[in-house]
Every structure is written in C-alpha cells, then in structure tokens.
Design an enzyme around this catalytic site. Structure first.
Site, PDB file in Angstrom:
ATOM      1  N   PHE B 121      46.178  32.129   5.961  1.00 50.94           N
ATOM      2  CA  PHE B 121      47.052  33.170   5.442  1.00 50.94           C
ATOM      3  C   PHE B 121      46.604  33.529   4.033  1.00 50.94           C
ATOM      4  CE2 PHE B 121      51.520  34.791   6.352  1.00 50.94           C
ATOM      5  CZ  PHE B 121      51.259  35.082   7.671  1.00 50.94           C
ATOM      6  N   GLN B 248      58.554  41.953  -3.799  1.00 53.05           N
ATOM      7  CA  GLN B 248      57.316  41.978  -3.022  1.00 53.05           C
ATOM      8  C   GLN B 248      57.305  43.111  -2.007  1.00 53.05           C
ATOM      9  OE1 GLN B 248      56.110  38.762   0.046  1.00 53.05           O
ATOM     10  NE2 GLN B 248      54.654  38.540  -1.626  1.00 53.05           N
ATOM     11  N   HIS B 250      55.329  44.062   1.064  1.00 57.17           N
ATOM     12  CA  HIS B 250      54.371  43.509   2.022  1.00 57.17           C
ATOM     13  C   HIS B 250      53.358  44.595   2.324  1.00 57.17           C
ATOM     14  CE1 HIS B 250      52.677  41.685   5.602  1.00 57.17           C
ATOM     15  NE2 HIS B 250      53.377  40.596   5.392  1.00 57.17           N
ATOM     16  N   LEU B 264      57.801  45.066   9.908  1.00 54.12           N
ATOM     17  CA  LEU B 264      56.709  44.187   9.508  1.00 54.12           C
ATOM     18  C   LEU B 264      55.594  44.051  10.543  1.00 54.12           C
ATOM     19  CD1 LEU B 264      55.990  42.310   7.169  1.00 54.12           C
ATOM     20  CD2 LEU B 264      57.019  40.465   8.462  1.00 54.12           C
ATOM     21  N   GLU B 267      51.084  39.135   8.580  1.00 56.64           N
ATOM     22  CA  GLU B 267      49.839  38.798   7.893  1.00 56.64           C
ATOM     23  C   GLU B 267      48.935  37.968   8.806  1.00 56.64           C
ATOM     24  OE1 GLU B 267      50.738  37.687   3.891  1.00 56.64           O
ATOM     25  OE2 GLU B 267      48.932  36.494   3.671  1.00 56.64           O
ATOM     26  N   ARG B 323      49.548  39.058  -1.490  1.00 53.23           N
ATOM     27  CA  ARG B 323      50.131  40.300  -0.997  1.00 53.23           C
ATOM     28  C   ARG B 323      50.211  41.409  -2.043  1.00 53.23           C
ATOM     29  NH1 ARG B 323      54.999  37.684   2.672  1.00 53.23           N
ATOM     30  NH2 ARG B 323      53.653  37.148   4.431  1.00 53.23           N
ATOM     31  N   HIS B 389      59.773  43.878   1.074  1.00 56.14           N
ATOM     32  CA  HIS B 389      59.819  42.749   1.991  1.00 56.14           C
ATOM     33  C   HIS B 389      60.596  41.558   1.447  1.00 56.14           C
ATOM     34  CE1 HIS B 389      58.460  40.163   5.171  1.00 56.14           C
ATOM     35  NE2 HIS B 389      57.800  39.361   4.365  1.00 56.14           N
ATOM     36  N   ARG B 424      55.152  35.955  -4.039  1.00 58.48           N
ATOM     37  CA  ARG B 424      55.207  34.857  -3.074  1.00 58.48           C
ATOM     38  C   ARG B 424      54.022  34.917  -2.124  1.00 58.48           C
ATOM     39  NH1 ARG B 424      56.851  34.414   2.105  1.00 58.48           N
ATOM     40  NH2 ARG B 424      57.862  36.441   2.223  1.00 58.48           N
TER      41      ARG B 424
END
Lengths: 255, 646
Positions: B121, B248, B250, B264, B267, B323, B389, B424
C-alpha cells in the site's frame, strides 16, 4: 440526458398507508436511491428511506422495486424504460416503521441464537494457520452485507409470520454453514441447525440466491451442504457409530 | 417537561464503527455495563467501506518488517506532525490486535504457508496490510459485531438476558453531552431516529467514536453519517480539536457517472499493480516525487515494475506515494489539460493483470464499476479523481488512554486527532481503530473504577437539549424558513470549492464568510412532518455539527501558512520547519455571548511535544533535517557537538 421519472412510492406507517405517485427528474447514470433523494430534497422532505454507503457495501437501503427485493443504491434507472412507472415498497417480510423503512430486529434476534465462533483451545493469537483453499468457503459467506433481502424473499417467512419463531432464514442458516466450514472452529451446530433454526423448512427454491446483491450462492454452497451434513449425521449408520465412539473417547480424555 | 426515556450505564460509547465496537468490547471485558449508541443499524457503520486492508507489521510476507519500520513509515506519511507516542503505540500493538480478531472468527486472506497475507500500500515500505480481497472493513466490523454477540450470549447464559451488560441502541442519535457542575461528563441526550422519542443516558464515561466529517464536502467517499457529530459534541462539552486543517482527499474516487462521483476506488488497485496514466498514456507519477521522498521511489517504469516481485533490489513505484502526493498530482494533471473525458485520470489494471486475477483480488471493485458505471475493469481503465475521504484532525486526546481534557470524555478512531499527523497512510485507519478503540475502552474503564461518585448532569440541561432538538419544528420568527437540504447542499458546495485540496488565504476568508451566513440561516431551518423517522429533521440537527466542523477546518487552514500533507496553500507552497512543531487547537469561544445553535469557535497555536530521543534516533539525521529546525535536532545521536551536521 434528463427525463422525468415516474415513481409510485409506498407512504405510511404501522397503522396503514398507500402508494403515492410522484414525478421527479432523473439524470443519466443515476440509481433509484438518487431519485428518492431528489424527491426528499424537492418534494417530500420527510420521506423515510434507510441508506448509508450508497455503494452496495453496507446493505441498508433494501426495499422492493416492482415487487422484487433490491438494493436501492445498486439499481440503476437505466434498467427500466424511461416511461415506466416504478413501484417502490418496503420489504414485505418485516413490519413497517415508516414509508420504506422496516423493523429488521427479527434478524438481530436470530443472529444471537447461533452459537458463536469457538476457537481451538490449544492455539493462541498469532498461531492460526489455515490454507487459502480452506478459508475460501467461509469467506464467500462472509461477503454477506446483511441487507436481509434473502430473508425478505424467502417464502418460508415472507407471508408466514407463524414460521418466524422456528426459522432463522437463509442469512443465518448460512451463518451456521460459515462456522461449520471454518477450518479451526471446534463447535458442532449440525443437530441444532435442523432442530432449532429450521433448516428442514427450506426447500431449496433458490429465491435467496437470486436476490443476493453479493452473488453469494446461498443455496448451493451453504444450505444444501448443511442439509447433507444433517443427513449424514442422522441417517448414516457408520458416521453415527464412529461419532459415538469418538465422543466417548474425547469424554474419557477430558476426565 | 418533555417525556424522556432514561438509562444508566458505566460507559457509553457513541458510534458503532470499528473504534466504537472495539472500545465497547474492552469496557465490557473489564466487567463494566456498557452501551453503544449508533445512528445506523448495528453493523452498517462506515468501517464497512474500508477496502484495502489493516496495516500491522506482522512480517508474514517480508520478515524484515518490524514496528520500527511501520513507525517510521507512519511519521513520514504524516510529515512528522503525528503524535509520535500514538504512532509508536499503533506500530507496536497493531499485530496483536489483528491476531486477536482471528480468535474471534475473522478470516483474512492467507499466505501459502497459512498465515495472514499482507499486501502493498502507499507509503508502507513492506507488504503490510492484512486484507480480505477488497472488503477488509466489512470483515473487521462483522468480526467485532459477532464478538459483541458472543459476549451477549455469555451474559445470557449467566443472567438470562442478552443485554444485561452490553446493549446496542441502533438508529439513535446523540445531540448533546451532559456534564456536571464541575464540567465532568455525566451522560448524553439524544433521540431514537425511528420514533423521534427522546432518550437520556446517565454515564460517568463517554467514548466518542463518531468517525469523520466528509459529508460537509460535495465530493466525498463518506456516507451521510459523517457529519462530525463527535467533533462538535466534544467542542461543546469543552474539549479541544487538533490539526483540523488536515483533510485527506483520497486520490482515487469514481468520477463518472455523476451520481457515484466520489465513491472510493481502493488503493489496493495500485498496491496490486494498477498504475495511473494521463490522457497521453503517460505514467505521470514519475514526475511528481517530492524532494523529501527522493531516493525512496523508483525513477523508471522498469524499476517500478520489477519492484512488485523483487523489493530488495528495486524501489517502489511512485504510484504508491502517500495519498496527499498522489491526489495533488492528479489535480495538477487534470488542471493542465491531461485529464480523462470526465475530469479524472486513468487507473489501469486491465493491461497489467489477467481478468480472472483482477476478479479474484478486487471483486468488489469489479462489481462496483460494472454495476454503477458500465465499465469492465478487466478490459478497460477506470476513470478516477480525488474525493474527500478522511480527516486527520480530531479531538485532542491523551495518546495512552484516549481521554480528552474533559474528565470522563474519551475519543477514538477517526474523530480523535494526532495519530496520523498531516496525512494518513492507507491501511493505518483500520489498525488505528483497533489499537486506540481498545485503549479508549480501557481508559474509560480505569477512569470509572477510580471515580468516587457518579457525576450528575446539570439541572435543566436535558430540557435545554430537548428544546434545541425540537426547534426545527417551530415556524421561524420571520420569513418562510430554510430547507435543510438546501442549506446542506450549499455548505457542501462552499467547502468543496473553497476548502478543498488546494487553498488560499482569500478562499479561506471567503469560506468563513459563507459559513457565517449559513450559521445565521440555520437558525431559521424548518422541517415538515412529525418526529417519526423524519430524514429532513435528522439533517436539520446534523447541520449544527457540520457547520461547527466547517468553521474549524477553514479557520485552521487559514492560520497554517505552509503546505504539508492534507493541507496545501498555493500562496504558501513550501514545507516550513517552523510550522512542524506547532499545532493548531480549536476550542469553543466562551465570552458570554454564545450562539447556542452553532457555538462559535476559535483557533490558537500551541507547541507539539518533542519526540522521545530513542524514537528520534530511528531516523537518519539527513532525513530529519528536511523537516526539523536545527535547534530541535541537537539531541539526535548523529548530531555533532555543535548541533546539526549535513
């Protein structure tokens, strides 16, 4: 492309209600839940509809469209003819609270009656070893988003309130199968699934599989194998004999 | 007096996502009578939407992984703004929390030798995310839901009642926290969504686990529940928020059709080999590796592709930068005219993996695009763009116990701040809620055990809360009143346009003017119908929280004159070391002229605690020098007698 969608929505509560006609704008790519939200924002601010993720992952927006149990967020308007009147009604198997919202507490009550995962006593956290091929069977059932559409469509309870106490419904019979097929679970729920949760009432019409938005093969992969285990358990003399000896052996070992 | 149902508990958990459920399990296992209140049905909370996985340095796929590596990745992802103590606890405890889930029945995907499989990730050095296809959040919430049922079954066996020690109040919204004369938590007030009836909880400890704030933005991956209730409840009860400027976006949300914009796209698509391309077919991320990450990412497509199979000798693909970097890069590509037809960029996995493999690894992405966009991701690329997100900011809490500055008030999960700094890492949210959900539950249990007497709610507080709740049914003093849906749409549009990925001082100022106007208009909000399951009424009440949170985000974003993580100021584009050690705290203004509907907030600067030396020593001095002021690095073992060396 914007057009006028024609909807017939059930409005009412436990005391009664009726279908009400609405005309609402619809745009390309929209789902039925979008149309209901536009109805709320422009005409009926108090229209009750349950929803959360709007992505088919939480299983909140279950209802019936033209009589078929569906998720409102995963039903695209384009599957219907533009002039077609869509009839949207609450799930029929559960008591209505208001408009499209039903009381689904039946399901939570049934969930509590299934004995939980029982871990092997000799393995600590971090010591679990399982093959992907072995966890795959239960993983299919754990895809369940608990939308309760299978419970809604199941004819054992759909128009038979009297069957509800004795029947857990496809979702929870599948939960038993999931635990029974878990590679490391040590409990035995086979007798119970027949006697207490009503597996015998299921006559494998596959209605549950048909409406599952996750495409889980509830009947073929969960219910029929459980029926086979019940049959083996009850009617195969060799299995019966073997199990009796084993049970005696493990009892002695414990003592 | 208005009729109100009353309940007494030791610990009240507000929110039934992963953090709330884990806190409740911890409190109940300590023997406390615990209640969980949630706006939705039990098991439907936002955690179900987490897709990619749960980060934990178990080292199952690459044994070089350790808590130290995870700690370093987390701090880097957050650009060294994180509460280092939270990042430390998180990295150390995440593996135990994941293994514990297995003993409650969770079934993660496996490695060939039968252990929990881990996937790549963004920002994580090694494959680290425990996962179940692309539905990891569902597995985690279901496991904890079933753990709660198991505890209820144990209580049933002992007491004859399932709910004697642990009860879930589903479809119930808390609108106010109750405190005693000294300001300590005494309980909460709310209403049943189904009936509109009022409910009061008496509880000496409350754990807020209400999630995020995304519903204040137009394009978001968040559900209707994410209205910042916990943030607003905490502010009104006297707690502080920290880091609220960090939101954040995304990088990969769906962009088409319009009705699904923002949903979404995990990822995990990139973690498993998918790559980002612009309209010219270029893998543009190679041009966006920022200075602070130079040397850590592959410079060529060949090296990036080799890395998927050989991580020892190659560097990771920049498609897996943190991100914030990827979202900004996509934003730039689209702005400069290299976007896809619907205003996004392409995410291509079809040309990189066999169709059966895509369907096996990413089943719900396949399903989602097929059903909602008529796109077969095994045959053509997806169109994706940034979507609101997650909020890194949240209630300021003690790292070890989750307690806020209000006695008896705890917070955990997304609504708590600090853990993720300015950005994050994917996968760190599910582990966050397990680690700190448990800690908040234990913190609350310890607090209750040490308490001499139960705090009693201030007289009149319940009636005042009930009056506030009923206000939208009263016709406004003048005019025809405001429609809650209209106000909400306007708030979302303003936040999206003005407080989005790229910000300026002028835009923040304008946003605050609009928010002030909305704060005035929300007093005149009026709803039709009655209290039984009335979504218009529910939204009218949630607007109070969304407006407070909107002001907290815009005011903090105005104050921070630098760019870092989830806060980019085009008028202050650089990272400023002087801002690294500063935090912005949001609190309610208490000046005797309070606005009871949407209390006013103020933002003030504070200093962050310096990182413990042994943790600081885990980083090379040359890396720290990119973030820290020289004076802060004197204690580093690599530093010379005069302080920083290059």
């Amino acid at each position: 492309m914007t057009y006028t969608a024609r909807l017939r929505v059930w409005r009412g509560d436990a005391a009664g209600g009726a279908l009400t006609d609405y005309e609402v704008d619809a745009n390309e790519g929209e789902v039925v839940l979008d149309i209901l939200h536009r109805l709320q924002a422009t005409q009926t601010p108090d229209l009750a509809v349950r929803w959360n993720c709007k992505a088919g992952k939480c299983g909140s927006c279950s209802a019936e469209i033209n009589g078929r149990p569906r998720l409102l967020c995963m039903t695209r308007m384009s599957v219907f003819e533009p002039g077609e009147v869509l009839t949207v009604t609450p799930m029929r198997t559960f008591p209505v609270i208001r408009d499209l919202v039903t009381d689904v507490s039946f399901n939570y009550a049934k969930a509590r009656e299934i004995p939980s995962f029982t871990p092997p006593p000799d393995l600590g956290p971090g010591e679990y070893r399982m093959k992907q091929a072995d966890v795959g069977r239960s993983q299919e059932f754990r895809k369940c988003i608990e939308c309760f559409l299978c419970q809604d469509t199941c004819h054992v309870v759909r128009d038979h309130e009297e069957n509800k106490p004795a029947f857990a419904g496809p979702r929870y019979l599948m939960r038993v199968a999931e635990l029974e097929m878990h590679p490391l679970d040590v409990a035995d729920r086979v007798a119970e699934v027949q006697d207490e949760h009503g597996l015998g009432l299921c006559n494998i019409t596959k209605c549950c599989t048909d409406v599952c938005p996750e495409g889980i093969k509830i009947t073929d992969n969960a219910l029929i194998p459980m029926k086979e285990r019940v049959a083996d358990d009850r009617y195969d003399p060799l299995v019966w004999l073997g199990r009796t000896i084993l049970r005696r052996g493990s009892r002695q070992a414990r003592e | 007096m208005i009729e109100t149902e009353r309940h007494e508990y030791d610990v009240l958990v507000i929110g039934a996502g992963g953090a709330g459920l884990r806190a409740a399990i911890a409190a109940r296992e300590r023997g406390l009578r615990t209640a969980i209140v949630c706006k939705s049905l039990f098991g439907k909370a936002h955690t179900v939407m987490a897709e990619g996985g749960c980060a934990a340095a178990m080292g199952n796929v690459n044994e070089n992984d350790s808590w130290q590596v995870h700690f370093r990745d987390t701090m880097r992802g957050g650009k060294f703004l994180n509460s280092w103590r939270m990042a430390e606890l998180h990295a150390k405890e995440a593996p135990d929390r994941v293994w514990e889930l297995e003993t409650w029945g969770a079934l993660f995907d496996r490695t060939p030798d039968g252990r929990i499989s881990q996937r790549h990730f963004g920002g994580h050095t090694y494959p680290r995310l425990a996962h179940v296809g692309d539905r990891t959040g569902l597995e985690i919430i279901r496991t904890m839901q079933q753990r709660i049922v198991a505890l209820q079954q144990a209580d049933h066996a002992q007491t004859g009642e399932y709910e004697s020690r642990l009860r879930v109040f589903g479809e119930c919204t808390v609108t106010e926290l109750l405190t005693d004369d000294d300001g300590a938590v005494a309980g909460a007030f709310g209403y049943w969504r189904e009936s509109g009836r009022f409910i009061e909880f008496s509880a000496p400890a409350v754990v807020l686990a209400t999630g995020g704030i995304g519903k204040s933005f137009q394009v978001t991956s968040n559900s209707w529940e994410y209205t910042g209730d916990g943030h607003a409840l905490a502010l009104r009860a006297g707690a502080n928020l920290i880091d609220m400027e960090f939101v954040q976006f995304h990088p990969t949300g769906m962009v088409w059709p319009p009705s699904v914009k923002g949903i979404l796209v995990t990822e995990g698509v990139r973690g498993d080999g998918g790559v980002l391309k612009n309209s010219a077919g270029e893998r543009f991320m190679f041009g966006y590796i920022p200075d602070v990450f130079k040397g850590q990412y592959a410079q060529t497509e060949d090296e990036a592709d080799r890395w998927y199979t050989d991580q020892e000798n190659n560097r990771r693909t920049p498609d897996l930068l943190p991100r914030d970097e990827v979202a900004r890069a996509i934003n730039t590509e689209v702005k400069e005219g290299r976007g896809s037809p619907h205003g996004g960029v392409y995410l291509d996995i079809a040309s990189r993996m066999k169709p059966e493999e895509i369907k096996r690894r990413l089943p719900s992405m396949y399903h989602q695009f097929k059903e909602l966009a008529d796109v077969d991701i095994t045959a053509e690329p997806m169109e994706v763009g940034p979507t609101c997100h997650y909020v890194m900011g949240g209630i300021d809490v003690d790292p070890d116990t989750g307690q806020s500055r209000v006695p008896g008030l705890f917070a955990t999960g997304e609504c708590a701040g600090g853990m993720h700094g300015s950005n994050r890492l994917g996968g760190n949210s599910l582990s966050d809620l397990l680690v700190f959900g448990r800690r908040a539950g234990l913190g609350a249990a310890d607090y209750v055990a040490a308490l001499g007497r139960r705090p009693v709610a201030r007289t009149g507080a319940v009636d005042a809360a009930a009056g506030m709740t009923l206000a939208p049914f009263e016709p406004p003093a003048h005019g025809s009143g405001e429609n809650p849906y209209t106000l909400h749409a306007e708030l979302q549009r303003r936040m999206n346009d003005l407080v989005g990925i790229i910000r300026t001082e002028a835009e923040m100022t304008e946003a605050l003017e609009h928010l002030a106007e909305l704060r005035r208009r929300v007093r005149d909000v009026v709803v039709e119908g009655h209290r039984q399951y009335n979504p218009g009424w529910h939204l009218a009440l949630d607007l109070r929280s969304m407006l407070m949170v909107g002001e907290a985000v815009a005011s903090s974003a105005l104050a921070r004159t630098e760019s870092r993580g989830g806060h980019t100021r085009s008028d202050h584009p650089g990272l400023d070391p002087e801002w690294r050690h500063r935090a912005l705290l949001t609190a309610c203004v208490r000046d005797g002229q309070e606005d009871a509907v949407v209390p006013r907030i103020a933002v003030e600067r504070t200093e962050r605690a310096p990182m413990r030396e042994d943790l600081l020593a885990l980083f090379d001095l040359t890396e720290l020098e990119k973030y820290y002021t020289p004076a802060e690095l004197i204690a580093h073992p690599g530093a010379g007698p005069q302080g920083g060396t290059a």
